[in-house]
Design an enzyme around this catalytic site. Structure first.
Site, PDB file in Angstrom:
ATOM      1  N   ASN A  24       0.936  -1.046  -0.122  1.00  0.00           N
ATOM      2  CA  ASN A  24       0.101   0.070  -0.070  1.00  0.00           C
ATOM      3  C   ASN A  24       0.828   1.116   0.011  1.00  0.00           C
ATOM      4  OD1 ASN A  24      -1.838   1.964   0.553  1.00  0.00           O
ATOM      5  ND2 ASN A  24      -2.313   1.217   2.737  1.00  0.00           N
ATOM      6  N   LYS A  36       0.073   4.130  -0.272  1.00  0.00           N
ATOM      7  CA  LYS A  36      -0.794   5.506   0.335  1.00  0.00           C
ATOM      8  C   LYS A  36      -0.447   6.550  -0.393  1.00  0.00           C
ATOM      9  CE  LYS A  36       0.526   3.514   4.829  1.00  0.00           C
ATOM     10  NZ  LYS A  36       0.293   3.702   6.307  1.00  0.00           N
ATOM     11  N   HIS A  71      -9.292   0.274   5.594  1.00  0.00           N
ATOM     12  CA  HIS A  71      -7.988   0.913   5.841  1.00  0.00           C
ATOM     13  C   HIS A  71      -8.393   1.698   7.243  1.00  0.00           C
ATOM     14  CE1 HIS A  71      -4.140   2.236   6.324  1.00  0.00           C
ATOM     15  NE2 HIS A  71      -3.699   1.153   5.837  1.00  0.00           N
ATOM     16  N   GLU A  82      -6.780   4.209   8.173  1.00  0.00           N
ATOM     17  CA  GLU A  82      -6.550   5.547   7.755  1.00  0.00           C
ATOM     18  C   GLU A  82      -7.847   6.357   7.229  1.00  0.00           C
ATOM     19  OE1 GLU A  82      -3.076   5.257   5.441  1.00  0.00           O
ATOM     20  OE2 GLU A  82      -1.754   4.753   7.465  1.00  0.00           O
ATOM     21  N   GLU A 131      -4.743  -5.450  10.881  1.00  0.00           N
ATOM     22  CA  GLU A 131      -3.922  -4.287  11.144  1.00  0.00           C
ATOM     23  C   GLU A 131      -4.131  -3.513  12.356  1.00  0.00           C
ATOM     24  OE1 GLU A 131      -2.243  -3.126   7.230  1.00  0.00           O
ATOM     25  OE2 GLU A 131      -3.905  -2.038   7.231  1.00  0.00           O
ATOM     26  N   GLY A 165       2.552   2.264  10.556  1.00  0.00           N
ATOM     27  CA  GLY A 165       3.458   3.259  10.468  1.00  0.00           C
ATOM     28  C   GLY A 165       4.169   3.962  11.669  1.00  0.00           C
ATOM     29  N   SER A 199       3.798  -2.194  10.222  1.00  0.00           N
ATOM     30  CA  SER A 199       5.440  -1.948  10.569  1.00  0.00           C
ATOM     31  C   SER A 199       5.789  -3.171  10.085  1.00  0.00           C
ATOM     32  CB  SER A 199       5.650  -1.374  11.717  1.00  0.00           C
ATOM     33  OG  SER A 199       4.891  -0.043  12.084  1.00  0.00           O
TER      34      SER A 199
HETATM   35  C1  PEP Z   1      -0.576  -0.006   5.830  1.00  0.00           C
HETATM   36  O1  PEP Z   1      -0.792   1.124   5.505  1.00  0.00           O
HETATM   37  O2  PEP Z   1      -1.497  -0.741   5.698  1.00  0.00           O
HETATM   38  C2  PEP Z   1       0.457  -0.407   6.747  1.00  0.00           C
HETATM   39  C3  PEP Z   1       0.537  -1.427   7.406  1.00  0.00           C
HETATM   40  O3  PEP Z   1       1.482   0.513   6.855  1.00  0.00           O
HETATM   41  P1  PEP Z   1       2.950   0.332   7.519  1.00  0.00           P
HETATM   42  O4  PEP Z   1       3.590  -1.006   6.876  1.00  0.00           O
HETATM   43  O5  PEP Z   1       3.582   1.517   7.085  1.00  0.00           O
HETATM   44  O6  PEP Z   1       2.844   0.328   8.942  1.00  0.00           O
END
Ligand code: PEP
Length: 247
Positions: free
Chosen positions: A10, A12, A94, A96, A164, A170, A210
């Protein structure tokens, strides 16, 4: 038959024509585990560019999809338009979008259904905040998010569930392998009880938060972790190591 390992990237709201094209060229020429299904989600503006230049073995995913097929919905994009553009997947739910844009469980479920009806695969994200984890609400939060989708969708064959934890996205704070495996096993139990035993066996449950080239191999050893959804690290060359985590 076992579940095929699945790695999503992703991007983003990151990248330019140049940097996204560089990633595409890198993925096209890198040695990727042929047993892993790979799907990347660039910003919407670059979907067609990526689809045109990326090798066919890798699929392209929209970071968003609307729950109506067409009409007066300024700024939105439909499953039909994505499918017509050879974009095979959409991300739904997601954190976000849930947190920043206020998308509620019911809307995420409608979007998931619209994406499936329009012929797309869906990476369906779920996960708890730190506060919810600390008050022992993780499973309740995750199953509430998934129940909303189960009310609208009986066929889960084109859904990949991405667990997640919001506190791990992040932040550099990855869930321990035990924490992730525990929730994945609960999600599989939920699938067996709510959807079907077959869906519980066949549905990929991937971990996001992460994930890096350093932690992916340990996580990939867990029986219920069927891959990853990768944010920040999907923009880096080391994304290839994550794709190859099972090797
Ligand atoms: C994500 O955006 O789905 C995600 C897991 O981000 P990150 O790997 O940067 O934590």
């Amino acid at each position: 038959m076992g579940r095929q390992f699945f790695v999503g990237g992703n991007f983003k709201m990151n990248g330019t024509i140049k940097s996204v094209t560089d990633i595409v060229h890198h993925l096209n020429s890198a040695p990727l585990d042929p047993k892993t299904e790979v799907v990347i989600a660039p910003p919407g503006l670059f979907l067609l560019l990526v689809r045109e230049h990326l090798k066919n073995e890798i699929e392209v995913c929209s970071q968003n999809v609307f729950d109506k097929p067409n009409g007066a919905f300024t700024g939105e994009i439909s499953a039909e338009q994505l499918s017509d553009s050879k974009i095979g997947w959409a991300l739904c739910g997601h954190s976000e979008r849930r947190v920043i844009l206020g998308e509620k469980d019911d809307f995420v479920a409608s979007k998931t259904k619209a994406a499936l009806d329009g012929g797309l695969g869906v990476i369906l994200c779920c996960g708890e905040t730190l506060e919810q984890r600390e008050s022992n609400k993780t499973i309740e939060v995750v199953t509430t998010q998934l129940n909303a989708v189960a009310e609208k969708t009986k066929d889960w064959s084109k859904i990949v569930i991405a667990y997640e934890p919001v506190w791990a996205i992040g932040t550099g704070k990855v869930a321990t392998t035990n924490q992730a495996q525990e929730v994945h096993a609960e999600i599989r139990k939920w699938l067996a009880e709510t959807v079907s035993k077959e869906a519980a066996e066949a549905t990929r449950i991937i971990y996001g938060g992460s994930v890096s080239e350093k932690n992916c191999k340990e996580l990939a050893k867990e029986g219920d972790i069927d891959g990853f959804l990768v944010g920040g690290a999907s923009l880096k060359p080391a994304f290839v190591d994550i794709i190859n985590a099972k090797q």
